[in-house]
Design a protein around this motif. Structure first.
Motif, PDB file in Angstrom:
ATOM      1  N   LEU A   1       0.845  -1.189   0.000  1.00 32.04           N
ATOM      2  CA  LEU A   1       0.000   0.000   0.000  1.00 32.04           C
ATOM      3  C   LEU A   1       0.880   1.239   0.000  1.00 32.04           C
ATOM      4  N   VAL A   2       0.300   2.338  -0.460  1.00 30.79           N
ATOM      5  CA  VAL A   2       1.041   3.587  -0.545  1.00 30.79           C
ATOM      6  C   VAL A   2       0.182   4.714   0.010  1.00 30.79           C
ATOM      7  N   LYS A   3       0.841   5.696   0.613  1.00 28.01           N
ATOM      8  CA  LYS A   3       0.147   6.857   1.166  1.00 28.01           C
ATOM      9  C   LYS A   3       0.884   8.118   0.751  1.00 28.01           C
ATOM     10  N   ASP A   4       0.126   9.091   0.255  1.00 31.17           N
ATOM     11  CA  ASP A   4       0.695  10.381  -0.119  1.00 31.17           C
ATOM     12  C   ASP A   4       0.967  11.178   1.155  1.00 31.17           C
ATOM     13  N   ALA A   5       2.235  11.436   1.442  1.00 25.93           N
ATOM     14  CA  ALA A   5       2.624  12.144   2.663  1.00 25.93           C
ATOM     15  C   ALA A   5       3.011  13.593   2.394  1.00 25.93           C
ATOM     16  N   GLY A   6       2.553  14.140   1.283  1.00 23.25           N
ATOM     17  CA  GLY A   6       2.811  15.542   0.981  1.00 23.25           C
ATOM     18  C   GLY A   6       4.269  15.817   0.687  1.00 23.25           C
ATOM     19  N   SER A   7       4.849  16.770   1.413  1.00 25.34           N
ATOM     20  CA  SER A   7       6.240  17.162   1.180  1.00 25.34           C
ATOM     21  C   SER A   7       7.217  16.037   1.500  1.00 25.34           C
ATOM     22  N   GLU A   8       6.775  15.059   2.298  1.00 27.96           N
ATOM     23  CA  GLU A   8       7.639  13.941   2.652  1.00 27.96           C
ATOM     24  C   GLU A   8       7.640  12.851   1.582  1.00 27.96           C
ATOM     25  N   GLY A   9       6.842  13.040   0.543  1.00 28.75           N
ATOM     26  CA  GLY A   9       6.773  12.053  -0.524  1.00 28.75           C
ATOM     27  C   GLY A   9       5.758  10.982  -0.221  1.00 28.75           C
ATOM     28  N   GLU A  10       6.033   9.753  -0.613  1.00 26.10           N
ATOM     29  CA  GLU A  10       5.110   8.652  -0.411  1.00 26.10           C
ATOM     30  C   GLU A  10       5.596   7.734   0.705  1.00 26.10           C
ATOM     31  N   LYS A  11       4.630   7.208   1.443  1.00 30.97           N
ATOM     32  CA  LYS A  11       4.935   6.202   2.456  1.00 30.97           C
ATOM     33  C   LYS A  11       4.453   4.854   1.943  1.00 30.97           C
ATOM     34  N   LEU A  12       5.290   3.850   2.069  1.00 32.03           N
ATOM     35  CA  LEU A  12       4.961   2.510   1.615  1.00 32.03           C
ATOM     36  C   LEU A  12       4.742   1.588   2.813  1.00 32.03           C
ATOM     37  N   ALA A  13       3.867   0.611   2.630  1.00 32.72           N
ATOM     38  CA  ALA A  13       3.595  -0.357   3.691  1.00 32.72           C
ATOM     39  C   ALA A  13       3.126  -1.661   3.067  1.00 32.72           C
ATOM     40  N   GLN A  14       3.135  -2.699   3.871  1.00 28.04           N
ATOM     41  CA  GLN A  14       2.641  -4.006   3.442  1.00 28.04           C
ATOM     42  C   GLN A  14       1.721  -4.568   4.511  1.00 28.04           C
ATOM     43  N   VAL A  15       0.696  -5.278   4.075  1.00 26.85           N
ATOM     44  CA  VAL A  15      -0.117  -6.084   4.977  1.00 26.85           C
ATOM     45  C   VAL A  15       0.065  -7.524   4.532  1.00 26.85           C
ATOM     46  N   TRP A  16       0.242  -8.440   5.485  1.00 24.26           N
ATOM     47  CA  TRP A  16       0.573  -9.809   5.110  1.00 24.26           C
ATOM     48  C   TRP A  16      -0.061 -10.820   6.064  1.00 24.26           C
ATOM     49  N   ILE A  17      -0.275 -12.029   5.546  1.00 18.32           N
ATOM     50  CA  ILE A  17      -0.780 -13.150   6.324  1.00 18.32           C
ATOM     51  C   ILE A  17       0.173 -14.322   6.121  1.00 18.32           C
ATOM     52  N   GLY A  18       0.571 -14.947   7.212  1.00 15.42           N
ATOM     53  CA  GLY A  18       1.469 -16.092   7.143  1.00 15.42           C
ATOM     54  C   GLY A  18       0.940 -17.246   7.976  1.00 15.42           C
ATOM     55  N   GLU A  19       1.467 -18.442   7.707  1.00 18.97           N
ATOM     56  CA  GLU A  19       1.054 -19.628   8.457  1.00 18.97           C
ATOM     57  C   GLU A  19       2.285 -20.444   8.819  1.00 18.97           C
ATOM     58  N   GLU A  20       2.305 -20.905  10.065  1.00 21.79           N
ATOM     59  CA  GLU A  20       3.429 -21.718  10.528  1.00 21.79           C
ATOM     60  C   GLU A  20       2.932 -22.726  11.552  1.00 21.79           C
ATOM     61  N   GLU A  21       3.025 -24.001  11.198  1.00 21.55           N
ATOM     62  CA  GLU A  21       2.651 -25.102  12.090  1.00 21.55           C
ATOM     63  C   GLU A  21       1.243 -24.917  12.678  1.00 21.55           C
ATOM     64  N   GLY A  22       0.299 -24.551  11.832  1.00 20.71           N
ATOM     65  CA  GLY A  22      -1.082 -24.420  12.259  1.00 20.71           C
ATOM     66  C   GLY A  22      -1.426 -23.112  12.944  1.00 20.71           C
ATOM     67  N   THR A  23      -0.473 -22.201  13.035  1.00 22.18           N
ATOM     68  CA  THR A  23      -0.721 -20.898  13.656  1.00 22.18           C
ATOM     69  C   THR A  23      -0.740 -19.818  12.587  1.00 22.18           C
ATOM     70  N   TRP A  24      -1.781 -18.993  12.617  1.00 24.84           N
ATOM     71  CA  TRP A  24      -1.896 -17.897  11.669  1.00 24.84           C
ATOM     72  C   TRP A  24      -1.218 -16.650  12.226  1.00 24.84           C
ATOM     73  N   HIS A  25      -0.532 -15.934  11.344  1.00 31.55           N
ATOM     74  CA  HIS A  25       0.136 -14.690  11.699  1.00 31.55           C
ATOM     75  C   HIS A  25      -0.355 -13.598  10.760  1.00 31.55           C
ATOM     76  N   LEU A  26      -0.645 -12.443  11.321  1.00 33.01           N
ATOM     77  CA  LEU A  26      -1.119 -11.300  10.545  1.00 33.01           C
ATOM     78  C   LEU A  26      -0.338 -10.076  10.991  1.00 33.01           C
ATOM     79  N   GLY A  27       0.155  -9.304  10.037  1.00 29.97           N
ATOM     80  CA  GLY A  27       0.947  -8.148  10.428  1.00 29.97           C
ATOM     81  C   GLY A  27       0.917  -7.012   9.427  1.00 29.97           C
ATOM     82  N   TRP A  28       1.409  -5.879   9.902  1.00 28.03           N
ATOM     83  CA  TRP A  28       1.551  -4.656   9.107  1.00 28.03           C
ATOM     84  C   TRP A  28       3.015  -4.254   9.136  1.00 28.03           C
ATOM     85  N   ARG A  29       3.530  -3.847   7.988  1.00 28.77           N
ATOM     86  CA  ARG A  29       4.944  -3.483   7.883  1.00 28.77           C
ATOM     87  C   ARG A  29       5.073  -2.113   7.230  1.00 28.77           C
ATOM     88  N   ASP A  30       5.614  -1.154   7.980  1.00 22.91           N
ATOM     89  CA  ASP A  30       5.951   0.158   7.423  1.00 22.91           C
ATOM     90  C   ASP A  30       7.325   0.085   6.788  1.00 22.91           C
TER      91      ASP A  30
END
Length: 335
Positions: free
Chosen positions: A9-38
């Protein structure tokens, strides 16, 4: 860990330019993981864990709510349509949604306060819940668009002929003293709202909806666990952080969905005399189960609709009504 889903994902931060991020879902040994990454311009990344556990459904509720928050903050997906289950508010036109949006962004707070004070007085005098008089959304619309006639009032969504006939004169009397800078009809609203403001408002509505969905899911899960463990309503109050009335409503919903709630009902009705339960049952058979007040008055008398014991009486009727509705051929009134 295996990543099963990711979007940037991207966000217009004005004079600071663009901010990038990711949203993701992972799985490990039957456990679900959900996170946000700036993602920083330097290449560094800052991770925030949103969920870790074994429930796909709970993770999905958290994902929808968390993502709606980020979209409300201005982030937009680089690949549209794959990140999010689009659930536009159904049954309402685009134009109506814009009226709601404008009214919340441009309402007259002083007029809104006066309208809510009127609603409190009216609800008290008629012994009704305030939302039966007028919803917050309707009062926001009135405070923003300031109708000066019944014809103008009827142009607001949520105001029908019945509501206008019953309360329109009062509402017009209050709003009629306030000056306004625009006129009816309200077709000018579409051009008055810029796309970004409307889009951000839309995502705020989603954020609120998904937060409610998440709360309901967690309440439902906690209640089912509590019923299985033999908890009573007082214990569930502490576990769920909800008042008894809301818990009984949730209990009714669980029953509709086919879950066995009898253990909790039996626990709560143990101290209710059989004769009282039989009178409630007989009233339900005679009057139907759609409206509680007629049953309350028939069983407990004219003074039962007020006083300190009213909530307890209603609760007992609702618990017995759950049992009543299980019976084949139970009489259900259409209210």
């Amino acid at each position: 860990m295996q990543i099963v889903f990711m979007n940037r994902l991207v966000k217009d931060a004005g004079s600071e330019g663009e901010k990038l991020a990711q949203v993701w879902i992972g799985e490990e040994e039957g456990t679900w993981h959900l996170g946000w990454r700036d993602l920083e311009m330097t290449g560094e990344a800052m991770d925030t864990a949103w969920y870790e556990g074994g429930s796909w459904n709970e993770m999905l509720y958290i994902y929808r709510h968390g993502l709606a928050v980020k979209l409300g903050e201005g982030f937009r997906p680089l690949i549209d349509g794959t990140f999010h289950e689009e659930e536009e508010l159904k049954g309402r036109s685009h134009a109506v949604q814009k009226l709601y949006c404008y009214s919340e962004l441009h309402n007259n707070e002083e007029l809104y306060a006066e309208l809510t004070a009127w609603r409190r007085r009216k609800a008290a005098s008629e012994r009704k819940a305030p939302y039966f008089i007028a919803s917050n959304r309707v009062l926001r619309l009135i405070s923003a668009f300031v109708p000066h006639s019944i014809e103008e009032l009827l142009q607001l969504p949520g105001v029908g002929e019945s509501k206008a006939s019953e309360y329109g004169a009062d509402l017009i009397e209050i709003a009629g003293t306030v000056q306004r800078s625009h006129e009816f009809p309200l077709d000018w609203v579409n051009d008055a709202l810029d796309d970004q403001s409307y889009l951000s408002w839309t995502y705020k509505q989603k954020e609120h909806k998904y937060k409610q969905d998440l709360d309901k899911y967690r309440t439902r899960r906690t209640m089912l666990k509590g019923i299985y463990e033999g908890m009573n309503l007082q214990q569930l109050e502490q576990e769920c952080g909800l008042p008894r009335r809301d818990l009984v409503e949730a209990l009714e919903q669980l029953e509709k969905e086919g879950y066995d709630t009898e253990r909790l009902i039996q626990s709560e009705l143990e101290e209710v005399p059989n004769e009282e339960q039989e009178r409630v049952w007989a009233a339900l058979e005679e009057l139907g189960d759609a409206l509680l007040k007629p049953v309350l008055l028939q069983v407990y008398g004219e003074d039962a609709a007020s006083g300190s014991g009213m909530e307890q009486r209603y609760e007992r009727i609702r618990l017995i009504r759950i049992r009543f509705r299980r019976q084949p051929g139970s009489r259900r009134s259409v209210g």
